[in-house]
Design a protein around this motif. Structure first.
Motif, PDB file in Angstrom:
ATOM      1  N   PHE A 160     -14.669  -4.896   5.475  1.00 26.24           N
ATOM      2  CA  PHE A 160     -14.771  -6.319   5.177  1.00 26.24           C
ATOM      3  C   PHE A 160     -13.993  -7.082   6.242  1.00 26.24           C
ATOM      4  CE2 PHE A 160     -10.992  -4.922   2.824  1.00 26.24           C
ATOM      5  CZ  PHE A 160     -10.056  -5.897   3.127  1.00 26.24           C
ATOM      6  N   VAL A 161     -14.249  -8.368   6.336  1.00 23.01           N
ATOM      7  CA  VAL A 161     -13.588  -9.213   7.328  1.00 23.01           C
ATOM      8  C   VAL A 161     -12.677 -10.192   6.597  1.00 23.01           C
ATOM      9  CG1 VAL A 161     -13.884 -10.922   9.153  1.00 23.01           C
ATOM     10  CG2 VAL A 161     -15.472  -8.993   8.975  1.00 23.01           C
ATOM     11  N   LYS A 162     -11.387 -10.102   6.915  1.00 22.25           N
ATOM     12  CA  LYS A 162     -10.401 -11.008   6.340  1.00 22.25           C
ATOM     13  C   LYS A 162     -10.112 -12.129   7.332  1.00 22.25           C
ATOM     14  CE  LYS A 162      -7.099 -12.701   3.780  1.00 22.25           C
ATOM     15  NZ  LYS A 162      -7.300 -13.228   2.422  1.00 22.25           N
ATOM     16  N   PRO A 188      -1.447   7.737   5.606  1.00 23.05           N
ATOM     17  CA  PRO A 188      -2.765   8.268   5.225  1.00 23.05           C
ATOM     18  C   PRO A 188      -3.227   7.658   3.910  1.00 23.05           C
ATOM     19  CG  PRO A 188      -1.268  10.040   5.884  1.00 23.05           C
ATOM     20  CD  PRO A 188      -0.437   8.800   5.777  1.00 23.05           C
ATOM     21  N   GLY A 189      -4.512   7.375   3.815  1.00 19.42           N
ATOM     22  CA  GLY A 189      -5.060   6.818   2.590  1.00 19.42           C
ATOM     23  C   GLY A 189      -4.932   5.322   2.462  1.00 19.42           C
ATOM     24  N   ALA A 190      -4.378   4.659   3.488  1.00 10.20           N
ATOM     25  CA  ALA A 190      -4.246   3.202   3.448  1.00 10.20           C
ATOM     26  C   ALA A 190      -5.447   2.548   4.121  1.00 10.20           C
ATOM     27  CB  ALA A 190      -2.962   2.766   4.146  1.00 10.20           C
ATOM     28  N   CYS A 191      -5.592   1.251   3.922  1.00  6.42           N
ATOM     29  CA  CYS A 191      -6.638   0.511   4.623  1.00  6.42           C
ATOM     30  C   CYS A 191      -6.338   0.517   6.120  1.00  6.42           C
ATOM     31  CB  CYS A 191      -6.715  -0.926   4.104  1.00  6.42           C
ATOM     32  SG  CYS A 191      -7.459  -1.080   2.462  1.00  6.42           S
ATOM     33  N   THR A 211      -8.799 -13.574  12.422  1.00  5.42           N
ATOM     34  CA  THR A 211      -9.740 -12.656  11.778  1.00  5.42           C
ATOM     35  C   THR A 211      -9.348 -11.210  12.035  1.00  5.42           C
ATOM     36  OG1 THR A 211     -11.542 -14.247  12.067  1.00  5.42           O
ATOM     37  CG2 THR A 211     -12.162 -11.952  11.685  1.00  5.42           C
ATOM     38  N   VAL A 212      -9.478 -10.372  11.005  1.00  2.00           N
ATOM     39  CA  VAL A 212      -9.255  -8.936  11.164  1.00  2.00           C
ATOM     40  C   VAL A 212     -10.316  -8.179  10.369  1.00  2.00           C
ATOM     41  CG1 VAL A 212      -7.618  -8.832   9.227  1.00  2.00           C
ATOM     42  CG2 VAL A 212      -7.594  -7.043  10.973  1.00  2.00           C
ATOM     43  N   THR A 213     -10.847  -7.116  10.975  1.00  2.00           N
ATOM     44  CA  THR A 213     -11.801  -6.239  10.296  1.00  2.00           C
ATOM     45  C   THR A 213     -11.041  -5.095   9.648  1.00  2.00           C
ATOM     46  OG1 THR A 213     -13.557  -6.776  11.871  1.00  2.00           O
ATOM     47  CG2 THR A 213     -13.823  -4.764  10.576  1.00  2.00           C
ATOM     48  N   VAL A 214     -11.281  -4.892   8.365  1.00  2.00           N
ATOM     49  CA  VAL A 214     -10.539  -3.903   7.578  1.00  2.00           C
ATOM     50  C   VAL A 214     -11.498  -2.809   7.116  1.00  2.00           C
ATOM     51  CG1 VAL A 214      -9.050  -3.538   5.576  1.00  2.00           C
ATOM     52  CG2 VAL A 214      -9.019  -5.745   6.778  1.00  2.00           C
ATOM     53  N   SER A 215     -11.083  -1.548   7.301  1.00  3.67           N
ATOM     54  CA  SER A 215     -11.842  -0.403   6.792  1.00  3.67           C
ATOM     55  C   SER A 215     -11.103   0.171   5.590  1.00  3.67           C
ATOM     56  CB  SER A 215     -11.990   0.678   7.869  1.00  3.67           C
ATOM     57  OG  SER A 215     -12.710   0.191   8.983  1.00  3.67           O
ATOM     58  N   THR A 216     -11.788   0.273   4.467  1.00  2.00           N
ATOM     59  CA  THR A 216     -11.144   0.791   3.264  1.00  2.00           C
ATOM     60  C   THR A 216     -11.148   2.321   3.283  1.00  2.00           C
ATOM     61  OG1 THR A 216     -13.218   0.751   2.019  1.00  2.00           O
ATOM     62  CG2 THR A 216     -11.850  -1.230   1.953  1.00  2.00           C
ATOM     63  N   PRO A 217     -10.188   2.960   2.615  1.00  2.00           N
ATOM     64  CA  PRO A 217     -10.142   4.422   2.580  1.00  2.00           C
ATOM     65  C   PRO A 217     -11.322   4.988   1.791  1.00  2.00           C
ATOM     66  CG  PRO A 217      -8.506   3.490   1.103  1.00  2.00           C
ATOM     67  CD  PRO A 217      -9.068   2.342   1.878  1.00  2.00           C
ATOM     68  N   ILE A 245       2.436 -12.978   6.486  1.00  2.00           N
ATOM     69  CA  ILE A 245       1.197 -13.199   5.756  1.00  2.00           C
ATOM     70  C   ILE A 245       0.612 -11.828   5.430  1.00  2.00           C
ATOM     71  CG2 ILE A 245       0.788 -15.403   6.901  1.00  2.00           C
ATOM     72  CD1 ILE A 245      -1.428 -14.043   8.498  1.00  2.00           C
ATOM     73  N   TYR A 246      -0.349 -11.783   4.517  1.00  2.00           N
ATOM     74  CA  TYR A 246      -0.860 -10.483   4.102  1.00  2.00           C
ATOM     75  C   TYR A 246      -2.243 -10.637   3.488  1.00  2.00           C
ATOM     76  CZ  TYR A 246       0.505 -12.015  -0.606  1.00  2.00           C
ATOM     77  OH  TYR A 246       0.637 -12.722  -1.780  1.00  2.00           O
ATOM     78  N   PHE A 247      -2.926  -9.487   3.336  1.00  2.00           N
ATOM     79  CA  PHE A 247      -4.091  -9.441   2.466  1.00  2.00           C
ATOM     80  C   PHE A 247      -3.834  -8.370   1.413  1.00  2.00           C
ATOM     81  CE2 PHE A 247      -5.399  -6.384   5.821  1.00  2.00           C
ATOM     82  CZ  PHE A 247      -5.725  -5.276   5.050  1.00  2.00           C
ATOM     83  N   SER A 248      -4.450  -8.540   0.255  1.00  2.00           N
ATOM     84  CA  SER A 248      -4.252  -7.612  -0.855  1.00  2.00           C
ATOM     85  C   SER A 248      -5.593  -7.389  -1.543  1.00  2.00           C
ATOM     86  CB  SER A 248      -3.234  -8.180  -1.849  1.00  2.00           C
ATOM     87  OG  SER A 248      -3.067  -7.322  -2.955  1.00  2.00           O
ATOM     88  N   VAL A 249      -6.078  -6.144  -1.504  1.00  3.97           N
ATOM     89  CA  VAL A 249      -7.362  -5.823  -2.131  1.00  3.97           C
ATOM     90  C   VAL A 249      -7.204  -4.594  -3.020  1.00  3.97           C
ATOM     91  CG1 VAL A 249      -8.739  -6.813  -0.259  1.00  3.97           C
ATOM     92  CG2 VAL A 249      -8.103  -4.392  -0.172  1.00  3.97           C
ATOM     93  N   LEU A 250      -8.121  -4.453  -3.962  1.00 11.00           N
ATOM     94  CA  LEU A 250      -8.151  -3.313  -4.872  1.00 11.00           C
ATOM     95  C   LEU A 250      -9.380  -2.477  -4.537  1.00 11.00           C
ATOM     96  CD1 LEU A 250      -7.379  -5.243  -8.195  1.00 11.00           C
ATOM     97  CD2 LEU A 250      -5.750  -4.236  -6.575  1.00 11.00           C
ATOM     98  N   VAL A 251      -9.154  -1.267  -4.043  1.00 10.86           N
ATOM     99  CA  VAL A 251     -10.263  -0.379  -3.678  1.00 10.86           C
ATOM    100  C   VAL A 251     -10.661   0.409  -4.924  1.00 10.86           C
ATOM    101  CG1 VAL A 251     -11.043   1.444  -2.134  1.00 10.86           C
ATOM    102  CG2 VAL A 251      -9.347  -0.227  -1.339  1.00 10.86           C
TER     103      VAL A 251
END
Length: 253
Positions: A160-162, A188-191, A211-217, A245-251
């Motif tokens: 996803f793009v944050k 290991p196991g982190a976004c 903008t940052v592109t994030v890859s989920t585990p 600053i930060y982003f916070s998502v639930l995988v």
């Protein structure tokens, strides 16, 4: 309780405490109560003294501070030992035997001072943590999460793009700046993300979207919360005392 003035601490102790403060900043500046809860071994007041007191705290206390900030215990134990060595030498100098002449004691003292200084240089490196020279009038403000609000649920093994929006609230133009991830190396196991992402040049009172592109585990469930700080092209922090600053998502599958 007011924080002691810097001049009331030995320079070696002040440098050590400053390093611990920066470690806490890179961890997202958790409150001392949260750190104490994560530790389960010391109180929040004791952890606070670790970076505000006038004395070097016992290693057991410093270790809990480092653990609560996900620091490297082996590295910080070596730093702590170096500071303890210097402070002990300053506090309890060994009296010279009476039979020794002054001509012998002077070179011996010089050798001891050089050895202690070498230990401090080796055990208290600070180049990578040195903040950039401050620019008078430089300041910033977080404006909004443009995409992916906090606690958004995302699928494992996806991207996803944050996007954040920031404002240059100072009088200094932002040039060749970046946001750097604070939890490097990534566990290991982190976004996964780039280590740092560019911030477009921004004039005073201007706004910029980053903008940052994030890859989920690939595995779930995982809670990803990643903090970022602004740095210059030499990778030095520009606002060391400001909150990241930060982003916070639930995988979730």
């Amino acid at each position: 309780m007011p924080e002691p003035r810097t001049g009331e601490r030995a320079p070696e102790l002040e440098a050590f405490m400053d390093g611990l403060r920066k470690l806490r900043t890179r961890a997202g500046e958790p409150s001392f109560r949260k750190m104490a809860a994560k530790s389960g071994a010391v109180s929040h007041a004791t952890l606070h003294l670790t970076v505000t007191g006038t004395r070097l705290q016992p290693w057991e206390t410093v270790r809990e501070f480092v653990r609560a900030c996900d620091g490297d215990e082996e590295e910080w134990h070596a730093r702590w030992q170096g500071v303890q060595l210097v402070l002990s030498a300053d506090r309890e100098p060994e009296p010279a035997p009476r039979w020794r002449s002054k001509s012998f004691l002077v070179p011996l003292a010089l050798v001891l001072v050089a050895a202690i200084a070498a230990v401090v240089v080796i055990l208290l490196p600070g180049e990578q943590d040195t903040p950039a020279p401050p620019h008078h009038g430089d300041s910033s403000r977080f404006v909004a999460d443009v995409t992916i609000p906090d606690e958004t649920v995302v699928k494992p093994g996806t991207q996803f793009v944050k996007v954040w929006e920031l404002e240059n609230t100072g009088t200094v133009e932002w040039r060749k700046r970046y946001l750097r991830r604070t939890d490097l190396p990534v566990a290991p196991g982190a976004c996964r993300t780039p280590d740092r992402i560019p911030v477009n040049d921004t004039p005073p009172r201007g706004r910029v979207q980053v903008t940052v592109t994030v890859s989920t585990p690939p595995n779930a469930p995982v809670d990803c919360k990643v903090f970022w700080k602004m740095v210059d092209e030499q990778d030095r922090e520009l606002f060391p005392s400001s909150r990241p600053i930060y982003f916070s998502v639930l995988v979730r599958a």
